[in-house]
Design a protein around this motif. Sequence first.
Motif, PDB file in Angstrom:
ATOM      1  N   PRO A  17       0.813  -1.228   0.000  1.00  0.00           N
ATOM      2  CA  PRO A  17       0.000   0.000   0.000  1.00  0.00           C
ATOM      3  C   PRO A  17       0.843   1.274   0.000  1.00  0.00           C
ATOM      4  O   PRO A  17       0.432   2.288  -0.575  1.00  0.00           O
ATOM      5  CB  PRO A  17      -0.814  -0.112   1.300  1.00  0.00           C
ATOM      6  CG  PRO A  17      -0.865  -1.572   1.587  1.00  0.00           C
ATOM      7  CD  PRO A  17       0.445  -2.112   1.128  1.00  0.00           C
ATOM      8  N   LEU A  18       2.013   1.229   0.653  1.00  0.00           N
ATOM      9  CA  LEU A  18       2.895   2.396   0.647  1.00  0.00           C
ATOM     10  C   LEU A  18       3.347   2.718  -0.775  1.00  0.00           C
ATOM     11  O   LEU A  18       3.340   3.886  -1.199  1.00  0.00           O
ATOM     12  CB  LEU A  18       4.100   2.131   1.548  1.00  0.00           C
ATOM     13  CG  LEU A  18       5.125   3.264   1.660  1.00  0.00           C
ATOM     14  CD1 LEU A  18       4.500   4.492   2.302  1.00  0.00           C
ATOM     15  CD2 LEU A  18       6.344   2.804   2.467  1.00  0.00           C
ATOM     16  N   ALA A 103     -10.896   4.564  -4.315  1.00  0.00           N
ATOM     17  CA  ALA A 103     -10.424   3.194  -4.568  1.00  0.00           C
ATOM     18  C   ALA A 103     -10.584   2.311  -3.345  1.00  0.00           C
ATOM     19  O   ALA A 103     -10.713   1.088  -3.476  1.00  0.00           O
ATOM     20  CB  ALA A 103      -8.963   3.213  -5.009  1.00  0.00           C
ATOM     21  N   ALA A 104     -10.583   2.910  -2.152  1.00  0.00           N
ATOM     22  CA  ALA A 104     -10.738   2.115  -0.928  1.00  0.00           C
ATOM     23  C   ALA A 104     -12.121   1.498  -0.819  1.00  0.00           C
ATOM     24  O   ALA A 104     -12.335   0.581  -0.020  1.00  0.00           O
ATOM     25  CB  ALA A 104     -10.465   2.981   0.309  1.00  0.00           C
ATOM     26  N   GLY A 105     -13.059   1.975  -1.626  1.00  0.00           N
ATOM     27  CA  GLY A 105     -14.368   1.347  -1.671  1.00  0.00           C
ATOM     28  C   GLY A 105     -14.402   0.106  -2.544  1.00  0.00           C
ATOM     29  O   GLY A 105     -15.480  -0.445  -2.807  1.00  0.00           O
ATOM     30  N   SER A 259      -4.853  -3.157   2.704  1.00  0.00           N
ATOM     31  CA  SER A 259      -4.997  -2.385   1.464  1.00  0.00           C
ATOM     32  C   SER A 259      -5.578  -1.009   1.739  1.00  0.00           C
ATOM     33  O   SER A 259      -5.329  -0.061   0.985  1.00  0.00           O
ATOM     34  CB  SER A 259      -5.876  -3.147   0.464  1.00  0.00           C
ATOM     35  OG  SER A 259      -7.222  -3.190   0.910  1.00  0.00           O
ATOM     36  N   ASN A 260      -6.322  -0.873   2.826  1.00  0.00           N
ATOM     37  CA  ASN A 260      -6.926   0.422   3.148  1.00  0.00           C
ATOM     38  C   ASN A 260      -5.967   1.368   3.854  1.00  0.00           C
ATOM     39  O   ASN A 260      -6.363   2.467   4.268  1.00  0.00           O
ATOM     40  CB  ASN A 260      -8.193   0.209   3.974  1.00  0.00           C
ATOM     41  CG  ASN A 260      -9.330  -0.286   3.114  1.00  0.00           C
ATOM     42  OD1 ASN A 260      -9.975   0.485   2.432  1.00  0.00           O
ATOM     43  ND2 ASN A 260      -9.555  -1.585   3.120  1.00  0.00           N
ATOM     44  N   LEU A 261      -4.707   0.952   3.985  1.00  0.00           N
ATOM     45  CA  LEU A 261      -3.677   1.889   4.414  1.00  0.00           C
ATOM     46  C   LEU A 261      -3.289   2.834   3.281  1.00  0.00           C
ATOM     47  O   LEU A 261      -2.676   3.868   3.524  1.00  0.00           O
ATOM     48  CB  LEU A 261      -2.438   1.125   4.891  1.00  0.00           C
ATOM     49  CG  LEU A 261      -2.563   0.345   6.195  1.00  0.00           C
ATOM     50  CD1 LEU A 261      -1.310  -0.501   6.423  1.00  0.00           C
ATOM     51  CD2 LEU A 261      -2.778   1.291   7.366  1.00  0.00           C
ATOM     52  N   THR A 262      -3.655   2.485   2.040  1.00  0.00           N
ATOM     53  CA  THR A 262      -3.250   3.296   0.889  1.00  0.00           C
ATOM     54  C   THR A 262      -3.714   4.745   1.004  1.00  0.00           C
ATOM     55  O   THR A 262      -2.902   5.662   0.826  1.00  0.00           O
ATOM     56  CB  THR A 262      -3.755   2.661  -0.416  1.00  0.00           C
ATOM     57  OG1 THR A 262      -3.252   1.326  -0.518  1.00  0.00           O
ATOM     58  CG2 THR A 262      -3.280   3.464  -1.618  1.00  0.00           C
ATOM     59  N   PRO A 263      -4.999   5.033   1.295  1.00  0.00           N
ATOM     60  CA  PRO A 263      -5.385   6.447   1.405  1.00  0.00           C
ATOM     61  C   PRO A 263      -4.729   7.154   2.576  1.00  0.00           C
ATOM     62  O   PRO A 263      -4.469   8.366   2.506  1.00  0.00           O
ATOM     63  CB  PRO A 263      -6.917   6.391   1.573  1.00  0.00           C
ATOM     64  CG  PRO A 263      -7.220   4.999   2.006  1.00  0.00           C
ATOM     65  CD  PRO A 263      -6.171   4.147   1.380  1.00  0.00           C
ATOM     66  N   LEU A 264      -4.429   6.421   3.656  1.00  0.00           N
ATOM     67  CA  LEU A 264      -3.735   7.047   4.782  1.00  0.00           C
ATOM     68  C   LEU A 264      -2.332   7.468   4.361  1.00  0.00           C
ATOM     69  O   LEU A 264      -1.904   8.600   4.619  1.00  0.00           O
ATOM     70  CB  LEU A 264      -3.678   6.066   5.959  1.00  0.00           C
ATOM     71  CG  LEU A 264      -2.916   6.548   7.192  1.00  0.00           C
ATOM     72  CD1 LEU A 264      -3.566   7.801   7.763  1.00  0.00           C
ATOM     73  CD2 LEU A 264      -2.858   5.448   8.246  1.00  0.00           C
ATOM     74  N   LEU A 288     -15.478   5.479   7.744  1.00  0.00           N
ATOM     75  CA  LEU A 288     -16.674   4.832   7.199  1.00  0.00           C
ATOM     76  C   LEU A 288     -16.296   3.670   6.272  1.00  0.00           C
ATOM     77  O   LEU A 288     -16.880   2.583   6.346  1.00  0.00           O
ATOM     78  CB  LEU A 288     -17.524   5.846   6.433  1.00  0.00           C
ATOM     79  CG  LEU A 288     -18.326   6.839   7.272  1.00  0.00           C
ATOM     80  CD1 LEU A 288     -18.908   7.938   6.394  1.00  0.00           C
ATOM     81  CD2 LEU A 288     -19.434   6.127   8.033  1.00  0.00           C
ATOM     82  N   ILE A 289     -15.304   3.892   5.415  1.00  0.00           N
ATOM     83  CA  ILE A 289     -14.900   2.857   4.471  1.00  0.00           C
ATOM     84  C   ILE A 289     -14.317   1.656   5.194  1.00  0.00           C
ATOM     85  O   ILE A 289     -14.695   0.504   4.944  1.00  0.00           O
ATOM     86  CB  ILE A 289     -13.892   3.430   3.451  1.00  0.00           C
ATOM     87  CG1 ILE A 289     -14.589   4.445   2.544  1.00  0.00           C
ATOM     88  CG2 ILE A 289     -13.275   2.314   2.612  1.00  0.00           C
ATOM     89  CD1 ILE A 289     -13.640   5.263   1.699  1.00  0.00           C
ATOM     90  N   VAL A 290     -13.392   1.918   6.107  1.00  0.00           N
ATOM     91  CA  VAL A 290     -12.786   0.814   6.859  1.00  0.00           C
ATOM     92  C   VAL A 290     -13.833   0.118   7.728  1.00  0.00           C
ATOM     93  O   VAL A 290     -13.863  -1.112   7.825  1.00  0.00           O
ATOM     94  CB  VAL A 290     -11.620   1.325   7.717  1.00  0.00           C
ATOM     95  CG1 VAL A 290     -11.085   0.218   8.619  1.00  0.00           C
ATOM     96  CG2 VAL A 290     -10.494   1.835   6.819  1.00  0.00           C
TER      97      VAL A 290
END
Length: 300
Positions: A17-18, A103-105, A259-264, A288-290
């Motif tokens: 994700p990084l 994309a996290a959705g 994978s949801n670390l990507t937006p962070l 909300l997404i996570v």
Amino acid sequence: MNPGLTPSTVFLLVLAPLLWAGNAIVGRLVHEMVPPMTLNFLRWLIAFFILLPLAGPIFRRGSGLWSHWRRFAVLGLLGVGMYNALQYMALQSSTPINVTLVAAGMPVWMMLTGWLFFGARVSGRQVLGAALSIAGVLLVLARGELRHALELRLVPGDVFMVFATIAWSLYSWLLTRSNAPDDVRGHWASFLLAQVAFGVVWSGAFAAGEWTLSSARIGWSWTLLAALVYVAVGPAVIAFRCWGAGVQRAGPSVAAFFSNLTPLFAALMSAAFLGELPQPYHGLAFLLIVGGIVVSSRKG
């Protein structure tokens, strides 16, 4: 069996994700230097030549690549030709934070795609989780303001990223239903190269159309060359390898949370390199997404 989250497994699942967040940052950084379709083509052309020494034998006569060429042509279209090109198109008018949050959705689109086209069952818990995740994505698309949601005033990049996630969802489901030959699927580089080989053809055709139908140009510089090397080596080859190994160790359900670390990561990098600071609604959308993914992935 899943051996658990060892430090090395966590490293693999965090590094991917990084690198993907870095791909969004770099795509935004060079969006005025190179057209998006061309950037996608050059990225995968470089990746093709990196993978060739590792998996060149798949092109020999009698290889499973040729007997299953239609399958790899479709995978190359969706995963290489469309998803990445649409992401770079999204970054022409949207920010890396918005792009990665939309994309996290992805798990929501995965669920809908599986239900509509592949006969996958959907539970009530998954519907609730999908609703939460969709609320997060809508919050991003509305820029955190109700009036934008009511007026449906979206920038083109947000729409491109929605289509990109749909393309990736189809790609992912086709992967699960794909019975690739052993000589191709048996090694990560062979399986990736089989897709990239066709993906380069698709992305090259899209780039040719871009140059034919628009006033496309490339502003060559050392910055652009460094960006091309990064997006080809990091998000394409290294991230793919790390993610594949991490999923094998931890399982797809656990890996999905990483994978949801990507937006962070994208938010942190945007602030550091682009001066695009995250807004409060980005944090709420992320939760909300996570939260939706946590709810939908829990066992009943």
